[in-house]
Design a protein around this motif. Structure first.
Motif, mmCIF file in Angstrom:
data_model
loop_
_atom_site.group_PDB
_atom_site.id
_atom_site.type_symbol
_atom_site.label_atom_id
_atom_site.label_comp_id
_atom_site.label_asym_id
_atom_site.label_seq_id
_atom_site.Cartn_x
_atom_site.Cartn_y
_atom_site.Cartn_z
ATOM 1 N N VAL A 8 0.684 -1.166 0.286
ATOM 2 C CA VAL A 8 0.046 -0.267 -0.084
ATOM 3 C C VAL A 8 1.018 1.109 -0.093
ATOM 4 C CG1 VAL A 8 -2.087 -0.962 1.154
ATOM 5 C CG2 VAL A 8 -0.196 -0.277 2.714
ATOM 6 N N ALA A 9 1.769 1.441 0.341
ATOM 7 C CA ALA A 9 2.905 2.527 -0.396
ATOM 8 C C ALA A 9 4.292 1.675 -0.194
ATOM 9 C CB ALA A 9 3.683 2.388 1.382
ATOM 10 N N ASP A 10 4.840 3.549 -0.951
ATOM 11 C CA ASP A 10 5.965 3.097 -1.223
ATOM 12 C C ASP A 10 6.896 3.803 -0.913
ATOM 13 O OD1 ASP A 10 5.218 3.259 -4.289
ATOM 14 O OD2 ASP A 10 4.944 6.148 -3.803
ATOM 15 N N GLN A 11 7.252 3.617 0.636
ATOM 16 C CA GLN A 11 8.258 3.759 2.026
ATOM 17 C C GLN A 11 6.804 3.297 3.091
ATOM 18 O OE1 GLN A 11 9.586 7.451 2.309
ATOM 19 N NE2 GLN A 11 11.734 6.854 3.283
ATOM 20 N N LEU A 12 7.656 2.633 4.009
ATOM 21 C CA LEU A 12 7.075 2.158 5.116
ATOM 22 C C LEU A 12 8.139 2.502 6.508
ATOM 23 C CD1 LEU A 12 4.943 0.495 7.377
ATOM 24 C CD2 LEU A 12 5.609 -1.659 6.340
ATOM 25 N N LEU A 13 7.377 3.113 7.219
ATOM 26 C CA LEU A 13 8.516 3.613 8.410
ATOM 27 C C LEU A 13 8.197 3.028 10.069
ATOM 28 C CD1 LEU A 13 9.388 7.206 6.915
ATOM 29 C CD2 LEU A 13 11.195 5.819 7.195
ATOM 30 N N VAL A 14 9.033 3.190 10.355
ATOM 31 C CA VAL A 14 8.656 2.486 12.167
ATOM 32 C C VAL A 14 9.065 3.367 13.040
ATOM 33 C CG1 VAL A 14 8.481 1.216 13.870
ATOM 34 C CG2 VAL A 14 8.254 0.372 11.014
ATOM 35 N N ALA A 15 8.648 3.797 14.167
ATOM 36 C CA ALA A 15 8.885 4.541 15.607
ATOM 37 C C ALA A 15 8.757 4.131 16.650
ATOM 38 C CB ALA A 15 8.442 5.594 15.548
ATOM 39 N N GLU A 16 9.427 3.859 17.523
ATOM 40 C CA GLU A 16 8.952 2.648 18.936
ATOM 41 C C GLU A 16 8.228 3.645 19.335
ATOM 42 O OE1 GLU A 16 12.008 0.541 19.885
ATOM 43 O OE2 GLU A 16 12.563 -0.831 18.024
ATOM 44 N N ASN A 17 8.399 5.055 19.866
ATOM 45 C CA ASN A 17 7.362 6.012 20.529
ATOM 46 C C ASN A 17 7.175 7.166 19.639
ATOM 47 O OD1 ASN A 17 10.100 8.240 20.902
ATOM 48 N ND2 ASN A 17 11.039 5.669 21.999
ATOM 49 N N GLY A 18 6.050 8.121 20.062
ATOM 50 C CA GLY A 18 6.149 9.395 19.736
ATOM 51 C C GLY A 18 6.803 10.426 19.284
ATOM 52 N N ALA A 19 8.093 10.359 20.357
ATOM 53 C CA ALA A 19 9.311 11.288 19.998
ATOM 54 C C ALA A 19 10.224 10.465 18.435
ATOM 55 C CB ALA A 19 10.429 11.060 21.557
ATOM 56 N N GLU A 20 10.002 9.619 18.449
ATOM 57 C CA GLU A 20 10.567 9.439 17.213
ATOM 58 C C GLU A 20 9.353 9.394 15.568
ATOM 59 O OE1 GLU A 20 11.807 5.152 17.307
ATOM 60 O OE2 GLU A 20 12.750 5.135 18.823
ATOM 61 N N ALA A 21 8.652 9.644 16.802
ATOM 62 C CA ALA A 21 7.833 9.646 14.533
ATOM 63 C C ALA A 21 7.943 11.505 14.441
ATOM 64 C CB ALA A 21 6.589 9.002 15.932
ATOM 65 N N LEU A 22 7.469 11.869 15.976
ATOM 66 C CA LEU A 22 7.605 13.558 15.232
ATOM 67 C C LEU A 22 9.606 13.519 14.778
ATOM 68 C CD1 LEU A 22 6.202 15.041 19.048
ATOM 69 C CD2 LEU A 22 5.679 15.219 16.258
ATOM 70 N N HIS A 23 10.271 12.700 14.943
ATOM 71 C CA HIS A 23 11.634 12.747 14.255
ATOM 72 C C HIS A 23 11.627 13.363 12.652
ATOM 73 C CE1 HIS A 23 15.403 13.532 13.327
ATOM 74 N NE2 HIS A 23 15.611 12.353 12.362
ATOM 75 N N ILE A 24 10.580 11.493 12.942
ATOM 76 C CA ILE A 24 10.843 11.056 11.304
ATOM 77 C C ILE A 24 9.848 11.981 10.613
ATOM 78 C CG2 ILE A 24 9.324 9.064 9.749
ATOM 79 C CD1 ILE A 24 10.299 6.990 12.424
ATOM 80 N N LEU A 25 8.594 12.828 10.732
ATOM 81 C CA LEU A 25 8.062 13.227 10.345
ATOM 82 C C LEU A 25 8.687 14.531 10.055
ATOM 83 C CD1 LEU A 25 4.157 12.903 11.676
ATOM 84 C CD2 LEU A 25 5.011 12.354 9.758
ATOM 85 N N THR A 26 9.435 15.453 10.713
ATOM 86 C CA THR A 26 9.789 16.541 10.458
ATOM 87 C C THR A 26 11.029 16.463 10.338
ATOM 88 O OG1 THR A 26 11.174 16.966 12.744
ATOM 89 C CG2 THR A 26 8.310 17.795 12.689
ATOM 90 N N HIS A 27 12.200 15.192 10.476
ATOM 91 C CA HIS A 27 13.758 15.717 9.586
ATOM 92 C C HIS A 27 13.405 14.168 8.037
ATOM 93 C CE1 HIS A 27 13.899 17.494 13.694
ATOM 94 N NE2 HIS A 27 14.753 18.386 12.749
#
Length: 140
Positions: A29-48
């Motif tokens: 369903v996606a070209d890219q699948l990313l995984v974060a283990e908590n909200g802080a990692e997720a924010l980093h992925i979304l912003t950087h």
């Protein structure tokens, strides 16, 4: 059918992440699948890591509620502070086994497109895709 540009899976449980990744990869369903283990990692992925959603197309975030470091509700509160170009085309769906009524009340004011019980299934993914992206995938 066109794939989503990226899906971000946010969950601290390695078993859930593994099974959900397998399902999402099988459904393609996606070209890219990313995984974060908590909200802080997720924010980093979304912003950087990811380009702004408007440049990369819609992004789906599958967000667990209970996590260490930064839980799903804390993530959503921090997420609302991001620039609009980082939030504009992002769909956030909460993954949960159960929610305390107090947490459900907090979610009413936060940018959540829906709640889905864990574990994910082909039917649940297809329902999310139909509702928010007008598409569907099948493993068969």
């Amino acid at each position: 059918m066109q794939k989503l540009a990226a899906i971000l899976l946010v969950d601290d449980d390695p078993t859930s992440n593994y099974l959900h990744q397998l399902l999402l990869e099988e459904l393609a369903v996606a070209d890219q699948l990313l995984v974060a283990e908590n909200g802080a990692e997720a924010l980093h992925i979304l912003t950087h890591v990811l380009p702004p959603a408007t440049a990369a197309g819609p992004v789906l975030v599958l967000l667990d509620v209970n996590m260490p470091v930064m839980n799903g509700l804390e993530f959503l509160e921090a997420y609302q502070q991001l620039p609009l170009d980082r939030r504009q085309a992002v769909v956030i769906v909460m993954l949960t086994t159960s929610l305390h009524p107090r947490d459900l009340a907090r979610l009413q004011a936060l940018p959540v497109a829906g709640l889905v019980s864990k574990p994910l299934s082909e039917e649940k993914i297809n329902a999310i895709l139909r509702e928010h992206f007008q598409r569907e995938r099948s493993i068969r």
